[in-house]
Design an enzyme around this catalytic site. Sequence first.
Site, PDB file in Angstrom:
ATOM      1  N   ARG A 224      32.301  39.488  39.468  1.00  0.00           N
ATOM      2  CA  ARG A 224      31.723  39.077  38.187  1.00  0.00           C
ATOM      3  C   ARG A 224      30.337  38.494  38.449  1.00  0.00           C
ATOM      4  O   ARG A 224      30.076  37.924  39.524  1.00  0.00           O
ATOM      5  CB  ARG A 224      32.585  38.005  37.522  1.00  0.00           C
ATOM      6  N   HIS A 272      27.640  47.316  35.221  1.00  0.00           N
ATOM      7  CA  HIS A 272      29.064  46.958  35.110  1.00  0.00           C
ATOM      8  C   HIS A 272      29.923  48.218  34.916  1.00  0.00           C
ATOM      9  O   HIS A 272      30.757  48.301  34.003  1.00  0.00           O
ATOM     10  CB  HIS A 272      29.311  45.955  33.970  1.00  0.00           C
TER      11      HIS A 272
HETATM   12  P1  NAP Z   1      43.798  40.519  42.157  1.00  0.00           P
HETATM   13  O1  NAP Z   1      44.760  41.585  42.536  1.00  0.00           O
HETATM   14  O2  NAP Z   1      44.284  39.410  41.287  1.00  0.00           O
HETATM   15  O3  NAP Z   1      43.190  39.930  43.511  1.00  0.00           O
HETATM   16  C1  NAP Z   1      42.406  38.774  43.541  1.00  0.00           C
HETATM   17  C2  NAP Z   1      42.163  38.394  44.975  1.00  0.00           C
HETATM   18  O4  NAP Z   1      41.222  37.312  44.997  1.00  0.00           O
HETATM   19  C3  NAP Z   1      43.436  37.893  45.687  1.00  0.00           C
HETATM   20  O5  NAP Z   1      43.458  38.341  46.997  1.00  0.00           O
HETATM   21  C4  NAP Z   1      43.259  36.371  45.642  1.00  0.00           C
HETATM   22  O6  NAP Z   1      43.888  35.672  46.717  1.00  0.00           O
HETATM   23  C5  NAP Z   1      41.753  36.263  45.798  1.00  0.00           C
HETATM   24  N1  NAP Z   1      41.302  34.952  45.316  1.00  0.00           N
HETATM   25  C6  NAP Z   1      41.443  34.387  44.097  1.00  0.00           C
HETATM   26  N2  NAP Z   1      40.940  33.144  44.077  1.00  0.00           N
HETATM   27  C7  NAP Z   1      40.469  32.907  45.326  1.00  0.00           C
HETATM   28  C8  NAP Z   1      39.863  31.797  45.946  1.00  0.00           C
HETATM   29  N3  NAP Z   1      39.634  30.648  45.285  1.00  0.00           N
HETATM   30  N4  NAP Z   1      39.527  31.907  47.253  1.00  0.00           N
HETATM   31  C9  NAP Z   1      39.767  33.032  47.953  1.00  0.00           C
HETATM   32  N5  NAP Z   1      40.355  34.128  47.414  1.00  0.00           N
HETATM   33  C10 NAP Z   1      40.701  34.066  46.116  1.00  0.00           C
HETATM   34  O7  NAP Z   1      42.534  41.137  41.395  1.00  0.00           O
HETATM   35  P2  NAP Z   1      41.979  42.645  41.472  1.00  0.00           P
HETATM   36  O8  NAP Z   1      42.766  43.530  40.595  1.00  0.00           O
HETATM   37  O9  NAP Z   1      41.815  43.028  42.892  1.00  0.00           O
HETATM   38  O10 NAP Z   1      40.542  42.452  40.769  1.00  0.00           O
HETATM   39  C11 NAP Z   1      39.588  41.565  41.309  1.00  0.00           C
HETATM   40  C12 NAP Z   1      38.413  41.374  40.366  1.00  0.00           C
HETATM   41  O11 NAP Z   1      37.582  42.535  40.359  1.00  0.00           O
HETATM   42  C13 NAP Z   1      38.749  41.195  38.897  1.00  0.00           C
HETATM   43  O12 NAP Z   1      39.177  39.866  38.610  1.00  0.00           O
HETATM   44  C14 NAP Z   1      37.441  41.519  38.208  1.00  0.00           C
HETATM   45  O13 NAP Z   1      36.659  40.353  38.078  1.00  0.00           O
HETATM   46  C15 NAP Z   1      36.760  42.480  39.193  1.00  0.00           C
HETATM   47  N6  NAP Z   1      36.631  43.838  38.635  1.00  0.00           N
HETATM   48  C16 NAP Z   1      35.384  44.324  38.418  1.00  0.00           C
HETATM   49  C17 NAP Z   1      35.236  45.609  37.934  1.00  0.00           C
HETATM   50  C18 NAP Z   1      33.870  46.191  37.758  1.00  0.00           C
HETATM   51  O14 NAP Z   1      33.728  47.269  37.189  1.00  0.00           O
HETATM   52  N7  NAP Z   1      32.832  45.560  38.251  1.00  0.00           N
HETATM   53  C19 NAP Z   1      36.346  46.398  37.663  1.00  0.00           C
HETATM   54  C20 NAP Z   1      37.605  45.856  37.877  1.00  0.00           C
HETATM   55  C21 NAP Z   1      37.743  44.569  38.370  1.00  0.00           C
HETATM   56  P3  NAP Z   1      45.491  35.666  46.891  1.00  0.00           P
HETATM   57  O15 NAP Z   1      45.832  37.066  47.349  1.00  0.00           O
HETATM   58  O16 NAP Z   1      45.729  34.668  47.924  1.00  0.00           O
HETATM   59  O17 NAP Z   1      46.069  35.353  45.542  1.00  0.00           O
HETATM   60  C1  GLV Z   2      36.275  45.173  34.664  1.00  0.00           C
HETATM   61  O1  GLV Z   2      35.319  44.514  34.854  1.00  0.00           O
HETATM   62  C2  GLV Z   2      37.628  44.744  34.854  1.00  0.00           C
HETATM   63  O2  GLV Z   2      37.858  43.533  35.020  1.00  0.00           O
HETATM   64  O3  GLV Z   2      38.525  45.613  34.862  1.00  0.00           O
END
Ligand code: NAP
Ligand code: GLV
Length: 309
Positions: A224, A272
């Site tokens: 983000r 994005h």
């Molecule tokens: P997820 O499965 O919930 O994974 C989040 C990861 O971040 C987990 O490994 C978590 O640790 C770690 N984390 C959270 N808080 C932390 C902290 N304080 N210190 C260290 N590590 C921390 O999420 P995801 O599905 O992979 O998605 C991640 C993010 O990608 C989304 O929240 C979104 O903001 C972003 N995203 C962006 C796009 C885009 O187009 N740019 C698209 C989709 C998603 P634990 O494993 O220990 O819980």
């Molecule tokens: C996009 O930014 C998502 O969080 O899926």
Amino acid sequence: MKVLLKTDRYLIGRWKDAVYQHVPGLEIVTFPFVGDPSDIEVVIAWEPPQGLLASMPNLKLVISTGAGVDHILKDKTFPRDVPLVRMVDPGLTQGMVEYVVMAALLCSRRMHRAFSAQARKMWEPETVPLAPEVTVGIMGMGVLGRACAGALLGMGYNVIGWSRTPKKFDEVQTFDGIEGLEKFLTRTQILVCLLPLTAETEGILGRGTFNRLPPGAAVINAGRGAHMIEADLLRALDMGKIEVAVLDVFNEEPLPVDNPLWDHPRVFITPHTASVTTPESAIVSVADAIDELRKGLPLSNLVNVELGY
Ligand code: NAP
Ligand code: GLV
């Protein structure tokens, strides 16, 4: 069951078709809607306006069309007793894997130098490191981070990861918590941010982090915009601390025309779109959530509202 769809306007028709086709027995209304808010039991949402969810007294489930839920939890009136599930979808994961592999290659192949030479019509050959000579550090080893790690390992990169809680993977050395951050950063040549935006992670891509990376490191932010302190990045780029950045998300979106990141010769920008949820594949996750709700089953991909992800 009445469902409110509040998604990006250009996707609303596709979401409506997908829900009608895959989830029988629903009455769908789209935002903005005129009617009684107490009729709405489920909201499928991207960036619901402040107060919308709190205005629905019979709300039983909120489904985020994004993997991240900061766009929902930033509304301080969000009814915290209502379950919130987030998007986990193979299409969304594939999109992010493609983006991160593309961005890592841009950085390790030093394409910013090739593009700059091309703009000047200069033939400036140089050797670039091969993937096995480069360590990619992934912040956030969740659904997306783990999938990207697998693809990068397949390309031959060394991959390390950082998460909130300890993790164990065969081929990826992992670090966790604030205690593990320094060791993780000093080993990372290409830093990939795939963290959720929470109170703990806001501003994490700032001077303190950049100073711990080896000189000439690269930064890829697909988490983000608020993870990044943009002024710190610009300073680190100009000091040569950071060689190149690939940015998909920004503090203000759309990125204002006068933002200096636009013109920086070593910054690649995407709007994005690292990975965009497509209704046609994401509907499976939506249908599962509504089915689980109807059957009173535990909900998959439930967000811990206290942690913010
Ligand atoms: P997820 O499965 O919930 O994974 C989040 C990861 O971040 C987990 O490994 C978590 O640790 C770690 N984390 C959270 N808080 C932390 C902290 N304080 N210190 C260290 N590590 C921390 O999420 P995801 O599905 O992979 O998605 C991640 C993010 O990608 C989304 O929240 C979104 O903001 C972003 N995203 C962006 C796009 C885009 O187009 N740019 C698209 C989709 C998603 P634990 O494993 O220990 O819980
Ligand atoms: C996009 O930014 C998502 O969080 O899926």
